[in-house]
Design a protein around this motif. Structure first.
Motif, mmCIF file in Angstrom:
data_model
loop_
_atom_site.group_PDB
_atom_site.id
_atom_site.type_symbol
_atom_site.label_atom_id
_atom_site.label_comp_id
_atom_site.label_asym_id
_atom_site.label_seq_id
_atom_site.Cartn_x
_atom_site.Cartn_y
_atom_site.Cartn_z
ATOM 1 N N GLU A 224 0.813 -1.214 0.000
ATOM 2 C CA GLU A 224 0.000 0.000 0.000
ATOM 3 C C GLU A 224 0.850 1.269 0.000
ATOM 4 O OE1 GLU A 224 -3.523 2.353 0.177
ATOM 5 O OE2 GLU A 224 -3.258 0.203 -0.233
ATOM 6 N N LEU A 225 1.963 1.245 0.757
ATOM 7 C CA LEU A 225 2.734 2.471 0.970
ATOM 8 C C LEU A 225 4.108 2.473 0.305
ATOM 9 C CD1 LEU A 225 1.941 3.021 4.758
ATOM 10 C CD2 LEU A 225 0.781 4.029 2.775
ATOM 11 N N GLY A 226 4.520 1.319 -0.227
ATOM 12 C CA GLY A 226 5.819 1.258 -0.882
ATOM 13 C C GLY A 226 6.996 1.341 0.068
ATOM 14 N N LEU A 227 6.824 0.820 1.303
ATOM 15 C CA LEU A 227 7.882 0.888 2.306
ATOM 16 C C LEU A 227 8.721 -0.389 2.307
ATOM 17 C CD1 LEU A 227 5.808 2.348 5.289
ATOM 18 C CD2 LEU A 227 7.249 3.598 3.667
ATOM 19 N N GLU A 228 9.932 -0.296 2.884
ATOM 20 C CA GLU A 228 10.757 -1.474 3.086
ATOM 21 C C GLU A 228 10.136 -2.350 4.183
ATOM 22 O OE1 GLU A 228 13.408 -2.404 1.358
ATOM 23 O OE2 GLU A 228 13.157 -0.647 0.060
ATOM 24 N N TYR A 229 10.507 -3.621 4.183
ATOM 25 C CA TYR A 229 9.870 -4.595 5.083
ATOM 26 C C TYR A 229 9.983 -4.187 6.556
ATOM 27 C CZ TYR A 229 8.518 -9.057 7.188
ATOM 28 O OH TYR A 229 7.889 -10.023 7.927
ATOM 29 N N GLU A 230 11.180 -3.899 7.015
ATOM 30 C CA GLU A 230 11.377 -3.608 8.432
ATOM 31 C C GLU A 230 10.671 -2.319 8.850
ATOM 32 O OE1 GLU A 230 12.479 -5.531 10.715
ATOM 33 O OE2 GLU A 230 12.976 -7.115 9.261
ATOM 34 N N VAL A 231 10.643 -1.344 7.953
ATOM 35 C CA VAL A 231 9.935 -0.090 8.251
ATOM 36 C C VAL A 231 8.444 -0.357 8.369
ATOM 37 C CG1 VAL A 231 9.378 2.224 7.415
ATOM 38 C CG2 VAL A 231 11.691 1.302 7.100
ATOM 39 N N ALA A 232 7.920 -1.134 7.434
ATOM 40 C CA ALA A 232 6.497 -1.459 7.441
ATOM 41 C C ALA A 232 6.131 -2.266 8.691
ATOM 42 C CB ALA A 232 6.131 -2.238 6.183
ATOM 43 N N LYS A 233 6.989 -3.199 9.054
ATOM 44 C CA LYS A 233 6.725 -4.032 10.228
ATOM 45 C C LYS A 233 6.722 -3.200 11.500
ATOM 46 C CE LYS A 233 8.403 -8.143 12.675
ATOM 47 N NZ LYS A 233 9.402 -9.234 12.688
ATOM 48 N N SER A 234 7.681 -2.323 11.639
ATOM 49 C CA SER A 234 7.746 -1.457 12.811
ATOM 50 C C SER A 234 6.496 -0.576 12.911
ATOM 51 C CB SER A 234 8.994 -0.582 12.744
ATOM 52 O OG SER A 234 9.031 0.321 13.826
ATOM 53 N N LEU A 235 6.089 -0.047 11.777
ATOM 54 C CA LEU A 235 4.890 0.789 11.735
ATOM 55 C C LEU A 235 3.661 -0.017 12.155
ATOM 56 C CD1 LEU A 235 3.701 3.558 10.942
ATOM 57 C CD2 LEU A 235 3.488 2.688 8.602
ATOM 58 N N LEU A 236 3.579 -1.252 11.679
ATOM 59 C CA LEU A 236 2.444 -2.123 11.992
ATOM 60 C C LEU A 236 2.387 -2.426 13.488
ATOM 61 C CD1 LEU A 236 0.124 -4.077 11.200
ATOM 62 C CD2 LEU A 236 1.877 -5.815 10.800
ATOM 63 N N LEU A 237 3.502 -2.822 14.053
ATOM 64 C CA LEU A 237 3.522 -3.197 15.463
ATOM 65 C C LEU A 237 3.244 -2.004 16.371
ATOM 66 C CD1 LEU A 237 6.560 -5.655 15.469
ATOM 67 C CD2 LEU A 237 4.115 -6.219 15.525
ATOM 68 N N THR A 238 3.648 -0.820 15.936
ATOM 69 C CA THR A 238 3.385 0.387 16.724
ATOM 70 C C THR A 238 1.904 0.756 16.669
ATOM 71 O OG1 THR A 238 5.610 1.232 16.312
ATOM 72 C CG2 THR A 238 3.926 2.829 17.008
ATOM 73 N N ALA A 239 1.323 0.656 15.473
ATOM 74 C CA ALA A 239 -0.073 1.066 15.292
ATOM 75 C C ALA A 239 -1.065 0.006 15.759
ATOM 76 C CB ALA A 239 -0.326 1.399 13.821
ATOM 77 N N GLY A 240 -0.702 -1.273 15.610
ATOM 78 C CA GLY A 240 -1.572 -2.347 16.083
ATOM 79 C C GLY A 240 -2.454 -2.988 15.044
ATOM 80 N N SER A 241 -2.590 -2.356 13.884
ATOM 81 C CA SER A 241 -3.357 -2.953 12.784
ATOM 82 C C SER A 241 -2.906 -2.332 11.470
ATOM 83 C CB SER A 241 -4.866 -2.742 12.958
ATOM 84 O OG SER A 241 -5.233 -1.402 12.654
#
Length: 272
Positions: free
Chosen positions: A243-260
């Motif tokens: 959806e956002l064109g981010l790298e894997y680790e950046v996307a994962k960190s964002l996901l875990l911080t936001a919760g969904s």
């Protein structure tokens, strides 16, 4: 005129114990293929129910499934799968089975014969006019379910049912009866087979469509799923990458911080 239970009529197959394993499997599968068509025939009623449930849930209403035996277990199963799949609280779709949770694994003697207990079980949740009650019973004659629907209607609560027999006593207590006529079971009267399969299909259709209508899916993805294991965290991470064109680790960190996934995407877009 006596009520005829098509679901309990004799199987069209006989001498099952003399058949080979392959013959039994082929015959069961032949019968199972009839289920999808029976469910298809019921789509107008399923549509009517979903169209009635969605605005009620938008206003805070809840969806209750109530049944006994296999039917009750399938209702509890569907309700239990909604929070992890769509990220809503377990208090929004609730499955109730005659005999309580112990009946999920072991039969509870005479539980389904108590016409008063179904409504008493619903009252434990302070059920109200914004809620919807769906009774599930292949036979359409289960006293526990019929009593619950009857009392619900008296209290101006929307009622529906899923049954394998037309014009059943249970359907008479439902504002929206869903009649899925699958015919006699492969093993006579064993409603855990075609009737249970059809019930599971219809419950999937109801809950999934309701959740989509409530905005719990984006595109074709479970963007509100609970992150309960590494597989789902990985899936969510890849959704965000796409959806956002981010790298894997950046996307994962964002996901875990936001919760969904949904919240992660919203947070990122607000930061731009």
């Amino acid at each position: 005129m006596a009520f005829i239970k098509i679901s309990e009529e004799p199987s069209i197959y006989s001498k099952l114990e003399t058949k080979s394993i392959r013959e039994l499997l082929e015959d069961i599968n032949r019968e199972d293929r009839k289920v999808a068509e029976a469910v298809h025939q019921a789509i107008p009623q399923i549509e009517k129910l979903v169209a009635s449930v969605v605005p009620r849930m938008h206003r805070g209403g809840r969806l209750f499934y109530i049944g006994a035996g296999t039917s009750g277990r399938l209702g509890v199963l569907d309700a239990s799968e909604i929070p992890p799949t769509f990220g809503i609280p377990p208090t929004r779709i609730i499955g109730i089975i005659a005999g309580g949770d112990v009946a999920l694994r072991s039969p509870v003697e005479n539980a389904e014969d108590d016409k008063e207990q179904g409504w008493l079980d619903l009252m434990k949740y302070h059920i109200n006019e914004q809620d919807t009650v769906i009774g599930i019973a292949a036979s359409g004659t289960t006293p526990y379910v019929i009593g619950a629907l009857s009392e619900a209607r008296k209290h101006h609560i929307l009622t529906a049912c899923i049954t394998s027999n037309p014009d059943s006593p249970m359907a008479a207590e439902a504002d929206i009866p869903i009649e899925m006529i699958v015919g006699p079971e492969f093993v006579t009267g064993s409603s855990r087979m075609k009737s249970g399969t059809g019930q599971k299909m219809i419950l999937n259709m109801i809950s999934t469509t309701v959740m989509i209508q409530l905005g719990r899916v984006k595109g074709n993805k479970m963007v509100n799923m609970q992150l309960t294991n590494q597989k789902l965290i990985d899936r969510g991470t890849r959704m965000i990458m796409e959806e956002l064109g981010l790298e894997y680790e950046v996307a994962k960190s964002l996901l875990l911080t936001a919760g969904s996934v949904k919240k992660a995407i919203e947070v990122y877009k607000r930061s731009l």
